[in-house]
Write a protein that holds these residues in place. Sequence first.
Motif, PDB file in Angstrom:
ATOM      1  N   ASP A  13       0.812  -1.216   0.000  1.00  0.00           N
ATOM      2  CA  ASP A  13       0.000   0.000   0.000  1.00  0.00           C
ATOM      3  C   ASP A  13       0.848   1.270   0.000  1.00  0.00           C
ATOM      4  N   GLN A  18       1.509   4.768  -4.956  1.00  0.00           N
ATOM      5  CA  GLN A  18       0.212   5.369  -5.316  1.00  0.00           C
ATOM      6  C   GLN A  18       0.411   6.720  -5.997  1.00  0.00           C
ATOM      7  N   ARG A  21       1.334   6.141  -9.537  1.00  0.00           N
ATOM      8  CA  ARG A  21       0.145   5.751 -10.323  1.00  0.00           C
ATOM      9  C   ARG A  21      -0.695   6.989 -10.638  1.00  0.00           C
ATOM     10  N   PHE A 151      -5.262   9.986  -0.604  1.00  0.00           N
ATOM     11  CA  PHE A 151      -5.866   9.116  -1.625  1.00  0.00           C
ATOM     12  C   PHE A 151      -7.186   8.532  -1.117  1.00  0.00           C
ATOM     13  N   GLY A 155      -7.325   4.732  -4.732  1.00  0.00           N
ATOM     14  CA  GLY A 155      -5.992   5.247  -5.041  1.00  0.00           C
ATOM     15  C   GLY A 155      -6.025   6.567  -5.792  1.00  0.00           C
TER      16      GLY A 155
END
Length: 182
Positions: A13, A18, A21, A151, A155
């Motif tokens: 995680d 994130q 991304r 987030f 995400g």
Amino acid sequence: MKILAISGSVRKDSLNTQLLRAAGEFVDEGTSIELFDLADIPFYNGDLDGDTKPASVQALLDAITAADGMLLATPEYNYSVSGVLKNAIDWASRPAFNSVLCGKPTGVMSSSMSTLGGARAQVHLRDILAATLTPVYLAPDFALASAHTAFDENGRLVDEGTRDFLQKYMMGYTHWVARQRA
Ligand SMILES: Cc1cc2nc3c(=O)[nH]c(=O)nc-3n(C[C@H](O)[C@H](O)[C@H](O)COP(=O)(O)O)c2cc1C
């Protein structure tokens, strides 16, 4: 244009993963962002660093070579970059001053749960990259503070101001990479 995105955290995680991304949402059509997972990279060991390298290391070197630019996101561990990221840079940095990092246009980001967003780690990362002759996108900086609140469950970066700033960063960074490659 191909951008290789590398997170300095291998946890599932990871907020830095994130962030990378999320950065992928803000590139032009024709630019792709590929994430490289550092989980399989062994500790640097000169005994393993010859003409034949560990397969995961060779995959990293090939991915860097094939990319037009790199985008690194580092956590801050005790005011510096994670050992995971430093280790990968050490592998990629040989032969010294003539490695796959040499001349590779690179963006540096960070995220942390603190209010400084890993800014101190970014400063160290820029110094490390200087030793490898890796040109770094200078400004603006992107450090995601209070990243554990940034987030949603899918995400997605929730704050509109942060999204706008990341978009500006990615436009500036990708155009800079294109200019460097021209
Ligand atoms: C060993 C360790 C040291 C840390 N030191 C700092 C620090 O100096 N500054 C900071 O802002 N956060 C620090 N943190 C918090 C991390 O930045 C935070 O856990 C971050 O979310 C980790 O990145 P990741 O979510 O991508 O795994 C530390 C975490 C660990 C595990």
